[in-house]
Scaffold this motif. Structure first.
Motif, short mmCIF file in Angstrom:
data_model
loop_
_atom_site.label_atom_id
_atom_site.label_comp_id
_atom_site.label_asym_id
_atom_site.label_seq_id
_atom_site.Cartn_x
_atom_site.Cartn_y
_atom_site.Cartn_z
N LYS A 239 -11.67 -3.28 2.36
CA LYS A 239 -11.46 -2.28 3.41
C LYS A 239 -11.09 -0.92 2.82
CE LYS A 239 -8.85 -1.38 7.65
NZ LYS A 239 -7.80 -1.89 8.58
N THR A 240 -10.14 -0.92 1.89
CA THR A 240 -9.70 0.34 1.29
C THR A 240 -10.77 0.95 0.41
OG1 THR A 240 -7.40 -0.43 1.32
CG2 THR A 240 -7.92 1.43 -0.10
N VAL A 241 -11.37 0.13 -0.45
CA VAL A 241 -12.41 0.62 -1.35
C VAL A 241 -13.57 1.21 -0.55
CG1 VAL A 241 -14.16 -0.06 -3.04
CG2 VAL A 241 -11.81 -0.90 -3.27
N ASN A 242 -14.01 0.50 0.47
CA ASN A 242 -15.14 0.97 1.26
C ASN A 242 -14.82 2.25 2.03
OD1 ASN A 242 -16.71 -1.16 0.40
ND2 ASN A 242 -16.28 -2.44 2.18
N ALA A 243 -13.59 2.33 2.54
CA ALA A 243 -13.20 3.54 3.29
C ALA A 243 -13.19 4.76 2.39
CB ALA A 243 -11.83 3.33 3.92
N ARG B 147 -7.86 8.68 -1.82
CA ARG B 147 -6.79 7.71 -2.03
C ARG B 147 -5.44 8.26 -1.60
NH1 ARG B 147 -5.96 2.18 -2.70
NH2 ARG B 147 -3.80 1.97 -3.31
N GLU B 148 -5.20 9.54 -1.88
CA GLU B 148 -3.89 10.12 -1.62
C GLU B 148 -3.64 10.42 -0.15
OE1 GLU B 148 -1.41 10.38 -3.72
OE2 GLU B 148 -2.59 9.61 -5.38
N GLN C 119 -2.24 17.46 0.83
CA GLN C 119 -3.32 16.49 0.71
C GLN C 119 -3.44 15.87 -0.69
OE1 GLN C 119 -7.02 17.57 2.74
NE2 GLN C 119 -5.92 19.20 3.82
N PRO C 120 -3.13 16.59 -1.77
CA PRO C 120 -3.15 15.94 -3.10
C PRO C 120 -1.88 15.16 -3.41
CG PRO C 120 -3.60 18.32 -3.25
CD PRO C 120 -3.01 18.05 -1.90
N GLN C 121 -0.86 15.31 -2.55
CA GLN C 121 0.44 14.65 -2.75
C GLN C 121 1.09 15.03 -4.08
OE1 GLN C 121 2.19 11.98 -0.28
NE2 GLN C 121 1.43 13.97 0.38
N PHE C 122 1.25 16.33 -4.28
CA PHE C 122 1.96 16.87 -5.44
C PHE C 122 3.46 16.91 -5.15
CE2 PHE C 122 -1.58 19.87 -7.23
CZ PHE C 122 -2.29 18.76 -7.66
N MET C 123 4.27 16.55 -6.13
CA MET C 123 5.68 16.89 -6.05
C MET C 123 5.81 18.40 -6.25
SD MET C 123 7.15 14.11 -5.27
CE MET C 123 8.91 14.50 -5.47
N LEU D 133 -7.78 2.72 -12.41
CA LEU D 133 -9.01 1.94 -12.32
C LEU D 133 -9.65 2.10 -10.94
CD1 LEU D 133 -10.95 -0.07 -13.62
CD2 LEU D 133 -9.43 -1.92 -12.89
N PHE D 134 -8.84 2.13 -9.90
CA PHE D 134 -9.36 2.35 -8.54
C PHE D 134 -10.09 3.68 -8.47
CE2 PHE D 134 -9.24 3.92 -4.25
CZ PHE D 134 -9.40 2.80 -3.44
N ILE D 135 -9.48 4.74 -8.98
CA ILE D 135 -10.09 6.07 -8.92
C ILE D 135 -11.41 6.08 -9.70
CG2 ILE D 135 -9.83 8.50 -9.52
CD1 ILE D 135 -8.07 7.47 -7.16
#
Length: 417
Positions: free
Chosen positions: A102-106, A142-143, A203-207, A333-335
């Motif tokens: 589900k996550t990979v396909n989305a 992903r983020e 959106q990039p989820q930067f600190m 690896l996901f990215i």
């Protein structure tokens, strides 16, 4: 005259409550809130002022801000930090669960659509920073779900709470001051600075410190708007990776077949070999193609995130640049994997993920402690089987005369103790 008087009274209250806590009296939430307001005025403000933050900016940022007692990893004033039992006992599942369909396909579907929609921007980003568009898209997806995920928290509430009473107060204090600097420089108004529950921005989820160092104004409007601007978001992600050493023109890695004669304990970023050396050991790409000729003399690294229970890879330095975004082999690896699917329509991994996992983090942490007592470098006892833990397991198994699997299971925990 009212404001100085209020701050002075806050300081007195703070001292009284500190003494009460030292005497073993549990402070109530209103009392802790009073300590927080005193801390802002008398402790944080002098540091912010020294960093060039004006009083107007400081007051704007903290107007209406109160502690959020529902945030995780908080330590009430006067109490000692403890590792929550629930966290220690959390189950560590199969690494394969990270790649649920589900996550990979989305992320793949969303990235494929946006590859066309933002083709011109992505090309400009790649030309400037050398990072392929599909990698930038995979991180964006992903983020924050390509900007669709709501980022609901007031950053100053989150960072202020955590800087005052989190388990890593010093780290969050640094981030809080950086957030004030962002507002002071006019990049965004204090009320518009939204964050995750952990204080990550946009959106990039930067600190905030990452924002200051890596965020860019890619649309040329004079602001680094990673909350609303797609060009700024894409450019900032690529700039981040470029600054951490992304090597232009290189892939992140390749799924491979690893013969049984090659030890899984050869894994890790400190055990690199030229691609030609891996080939001599009998390692081949799963698609039957040779490694690119440009990689022959360059260094590659064995990656086996589930040991012998899952797919294996020879990765480049760019894989470890992806880890700088999130210090997880599985994240990187996901990215890389989703990036391949966006760019080339690649499908799933050739090798399946074994039915491993089911251990508590406390089980794995105990195993890591035993390994380190035996002289292995397991990377600490954090309950996550990182590459140092995996290869330590493999080395131990080999010394016992058993075929190395390089991954923890219940039988291993019983045997090694």
């Amino acid at each position: 005259m009212a404001r100085p008087l209020r701050f002075a009274l806050g300081a007195v209250i703070g001292v009284f409550l500190s003494l009460s806590a030292g005497a073993g009296l549990a402070a109530s939430k209103p009392e802790i809130e009073a300590q927080f307001q005193s801390w802002l005025a008398n402790n944080l403000w002098p540091e912010a002022k020294a960093k060039g933050v004006s009083k107007a900016t400081f007051d704007q940022a903290f107007t209406g801000v109160t502690l959020n007692f529902d945030l995780p990893d908080l330590v009430m004033p006067g109490e000692k930090a403890q590792t929550p039992q629930k966290q220690v006992q959390t189950e560590f599942g199969s690494p394969g669960k990270y790649f649920n369909a589900k996550t990979v396909n989305a992320v793949t579907t969303g990235g494929t659509a946006r590859a066309g929609q933002y083709a011109r921007i992505l090309k400009a980003v790649e030309n400037k920073y050398g990072v392929p568009g599909e990698i930038v898209l995979a991180i964006w997806g992903r983020e924050s779900g390509y900007g669709s995920v709501k980022i609901p928290y007031n950053a100053f509430t989150v960072l202020g709470t955590k800087a005052f009473m989190a388990t890593r107060k010093d780290m969050f204090r640094k981030e809080l001051v950086a957030a004030l600097e962002i507002v002071q420089k006019g990049y965004i108004g204090a009320g518009s600075m939204k964050s995750s529950w952990a204080g990550a921005l946009g959106q990039p989820q930067f600190m905030p410190t990452s924002y200051i160092e890596h965020a860019v104004d890619f649309d040329g409007d004079g602001k680094r708007d990673i909350w609303n601007s797609v060009p700024d978001t894409l450019g900032s992600i690529a700039h981040y990776l470029a600054q951490y050493g992304w090597q232009r023109g290189r892939d992140w890695g390749y799924e491979v077949n690893v013969p049984g004669s090659v030890s899984c304990a050869l894994e890790g970023p400190d055990q690199g070999k030229p691609f030609s050396a891996w080939e001599k050991l009998g390692i081949t790409r799963v698609n039957g193609k040779p490694f690119p000729s440009s990689e022959t003399k360059r260094e590659g690294f064995l990656l086996m995130p589930a040991g012998r229970h899952g797919p294996a890879f020879i990765v480049t330095r760019n894989f470890y640049v992806l880890k700088e975004y999130n210090m997880s082999d599985l994240y990187a690896l996901f990215i890389g994997h989703v990036g391949d699917r966006i760019a080339r329509g690649a499908t799933g991994f050739s090798a399946g993920w074994g039915d491993v996992g089911g251990l508590n983090r406390s089980d794995i942490a105990g195993l890591q402690k035993v390994l380190e007592k035996k002289g292995y470098d397991a990377g600490g006892a954090d309950g996550f089987p990182g590459f140092k833990t995996r290869r330590s397991i493999g080395d131990w198994q080999a010394k016992q005369g058993t075929a190395p699997t390089c991954f923890p299971d219940r039988s291993l925990i019983k045997a090694i103790r």
